[in-house]
Design an enzyme around this catalytic site. Sequence first.
Site, PDB file in Angstrom:
ATOM      1  N   ARG A 241     -30.613  42.525  13.548  1.00  0.00           N
ATOM      2  CA  ARG A 241     -30.516  43.384  14.551  1.00  0.00           C
ATOM      3  C   ARG A 241     -30.432  45.116  13.992  1.00  0.00           C
ATOM      4  NH1 ARG A 241     -30.730  39.551  17.280  1.00  0.00           N
ATOM      5  NH2 ARG A 241     -29.395  38.825  18.665  1.00  0.00           N
TER       6      ARG A 241
ATOM      7  N   GLU B  44     -22.624  45.263  18.042  1.00  0.00           N
ATOM      8  CA  GLU B  44     -24.044  45.212  18.219  1.00  0.00           C
ATOM      9  C   GLU B  44     -24.553  46.210  19.133  1.00  0.00           C
ATOM     10  OE1 GLU B  44     -27.581  43.775  20.133  1.00  0.00           O
ATOM     11  OE2 GLU B  44     -26.747  41.661  19.605  1.00  0.00           O
TER      12      GLU B  44
ATOM     13  N   SER C 228     -24.955  40.295  23.813  1.00  0.00           N
ATOM     14  CA  SER C 228     -23.910  40.086  22.570  1.00  0.00           C
ATOM     15  C   SER C 228     -23.488  41.561  22.314  1.00  0.00           C
ATOM     16  CB  SER C 228     -24.849  39.921  21.259  1.00  0.00           C
ATOM     17  OG  SER C 228     -25.408  38.479  21.595  1.00  0.00           O
TER      18      SER C 228
HETATM   19  N1  EPU Z   1     -19.788  29.335  20.156  1.00  0.00           N
HETATM   20  C1  EPU Z   1     -18.290  29.203  20.757  1.00  0.00           C
HETATM   21  N2  EPU Z   1     -18.002  29.566  21.520  1.00  0.00           N
HETATM   22  C2  EPU Z   1     -18.345  30.718  22.287  1.00  0.00           C
HETATM   23  C3  EPU Z   1     -19.698  31.238  21.752  1.00  0.00           C
HETATM   24  C4  EPU Z   1     -20.463  30.392  20.931  1.00  0.00           C
HETATM   25  O1  EPU Z   1     -17.890  28.177  20.004  1.00  0.00           O
HETATM   26  O2  EPU Z   1     -18.023  31.393  23.253  1.00  0.00           O
HETATM   27  C5  EPU Z   1     -20.561  28.745  19.272  1.00  0.00           C
HETATM   28  C6  EPU Z   1     -21.652  27.725  19.775  1.00  0.00           C
HETATM   29  O3  EPU Z   1     -21.003  26.601  20.314  1.00  0.00           O
HETATM   30  C7  EPU Z   1     -22.497  27.561  18.884  1.00  0.00           C
HETATM   31  C8  EPU Z   1     -22.349  28.944  18.018  1.00  0.00           C
HETATM   32  O4  EPU Z   1     -21.056  29.482  18.288  1.00  0.00           O
HETATM   33  O5  EPU Z   1     -22.170  26.503  17.707  1.00  0.00           O
HETATM   34  C9  EPU Z   1     -23.607  29.871  18.102  1.00  0.00           C
HETATM   35  O6  EPU Z   1     -23.478  30.230  19.726  1.00  0.00           O
HETATM   36  P1  EPU Z   1     -25.007  30.502  20.388  1.00  0.00           P
HETATM   37  O7  EPU Z   1     -26.008  29.532  19.836  1.00  0.00           O
HETATM   38  O8  EPU Z   1     -24.787  30.605  21.783  1.00  0.00           O
HETATM   39  O9  EPU Z   1     -25.715  31.814  19.844  1.00  0.00           O
HETATM   40  P2  EPU Z   1     -24.950  33.019  19.188  1.00  0.00           P
HETATM   41  O10 EPU Z   1     -24.961  33.189  17.714  1.00  0.00           O
HETATM   42  O11 EPU Z   1     -23.701  33.359  19.881  1.00  0.00           O
HETATM   43  C10 EPU Z   1     -27.063  34.581  18.913  1.00  0.00           C
HETATM   44  C11 EPU Z   1     -27.436  36.101  19.460  1.00  0.00           C
HETATM   45  C12 EPU Z   1     -27.903  35.887  20.933  1.00  0.00           C
HETATM   46  C13 EPU Z   1     -29.070  34.889  20.985  1.00  0.00           C
HETATM   47  C14 EPU Z   1     -28.496  33.384  20.640  1.00  0.00           C
HETATM   48  C15 EPU Z   1     -29.587  32.395  20.468  1.00  0.00           C
HETATM   49  C16 EPU Z   1     -26.381  37.790  18.038  1.00  0.00           C
HETATM   50  C17 EPU Z   1     -25.370  38.702  17.980  1.00  0.00           C
HETATM   51  N3  EPU Z   1     -26.474  36.712  19.284  1.00  0.00           N
HETATM   52  O12 EPU Z   1     -25.832  34.280  19.718  1.00  0.00           O
HETATM   53  O13 EPU Z   1     -28.399  36.839  21.324  1.00  0.00           O
HETATM   54  O14 EPU Z   1     -29.446  34.567  22.489  1.00  0.00           O
HETATM   55  O15 EPU Z   1     -27.896  33.566  18.998  1.00  0.00           O
HETATM   56  O16 EPU Z   1     -30.377  32.722  19.673  1.00  0.00           O
HETATM   57  O17 EPU Z   1     -27.103  37.363  17.116  1.00  0.00           O
HETATM   58  C18 EPU Z   1     -28.100  39.184  22.207  1.00  0.00           C
HETATM   59  O18 EPU Z   1     -28.308  39.882  21.248  1.00  0.00           O
HETATM   60  O19 EPU Z   1     -27.717  40.004  23.072  1.00  0.00           O
HETATM   61  C19 EPU Z   1     -28.215  37.821  22.405  1.00  0.00           C
HETATM   62  C20 EPU Z   1     -27.509  37.114  23.414  1.00  0.00           C
END
Ligand code: EPU
Length: 327
Positions: free
Chosen positions: A152, A323, A227
Amino acid sequence: MLIPNTFNIKAEADTYLAIRSERELIEALKQYSNPFVLGGGSNMLLTTDVTQPVFHILLKGITIVKETDDEVWLKAQAGENWHSFVMHSLEQGYGGLENLALIYGNVGTAPVQNIGAYGVEIKDVMYSCEAINVHTQEKRIFTTGECDFAYRESVFKGKEKGNYIITAVTFKLSKHNHHLHTQYGAIQEKLAERGITQPTPKQVAEVVISIRESKLPNPAELGNSGSFFKNPIILTDEYQKLQQQYPDMPSYTVDVTHTKVPAGWLIDRCGLKGYRQGDAGVHTHQALVLVNYGKATGQEVLALAYYVKEEVAKKFGITLEFEVNIF
Ligand code: EPU
């Protein structure tokens, strides 16, 4: 005039210029040297009216700049909608952008924060980008290597912040033998559910879209900027200590000494998923996303963001970073 933004925050611009060509951009820069650059308005939280002149970058066009039997160099102007461009490339049968489907915003702002999803970042598929120097109005081509891309982050948020306006981005995409990334998250599982064993890039994108739609709010229905926080990168030693206390804490290895943990999980574990302060809230399906239920001001969303940050710091000793760009 109201500044269009996916958070649906009401903020006015004193001066607004629609920029539809490189020439218009150069002319505008000769008149105003401190522009507020607006693309899709999808990664910003406006906490006040904007006194700088708003340059709305609306340059359009998609062209093939080079092609071999196996690869294509596809150039999109900065004002193209990111998702429409991704779908256009997939319709042609090109591979490379499928994991980045349904990200809001425009092509020109995508490199600024090195957008990423499902194991792919724009740096993996970008070939170069063109930008105009705000001070000299000269054009510069940045190769991907010159963009200092990191999670990012890019040179446009770093040492060249405020110095360049991106006008076009060129991607190097595959025509055959696509290098698909289906290991991340639920992609593989969703493809299997659909009985797909040899997916096309477009089929991967369809699965990515369905996963995103199930978790992330559509800004047309509920104001948000995706995010709100970055996933924090902490020392692996620190992570191991936390893991003893929270054995189910998810993580991704960054390098030998660093580990990334999902901010959404941390916020969720603070009991804040679905939490509201007036019309500003933590999304009910994905705690990483802050939402505007209607009449929230930028200041109210920011106050909620600081509250979330404090709660996470209190419980886990981890400092979250925003972010989204705050203005
Ligand atoms: N999780 C929770 N509770 C929540 C959200 C997430 O327990 O409310 C847990 C999920 O179960 C999982 C882990 O956290 O084990 C990761 O969650 P997820 O796979 O949804 O991805 P993320 O790390 O929350 C990142 C990016 C997203 C991108 C997704 C998929 C960042 C800041 N965000 O989210 O990017 O779509 O991975 O690759 O890196 C964005 O930048 O706007 C965005 C949506």
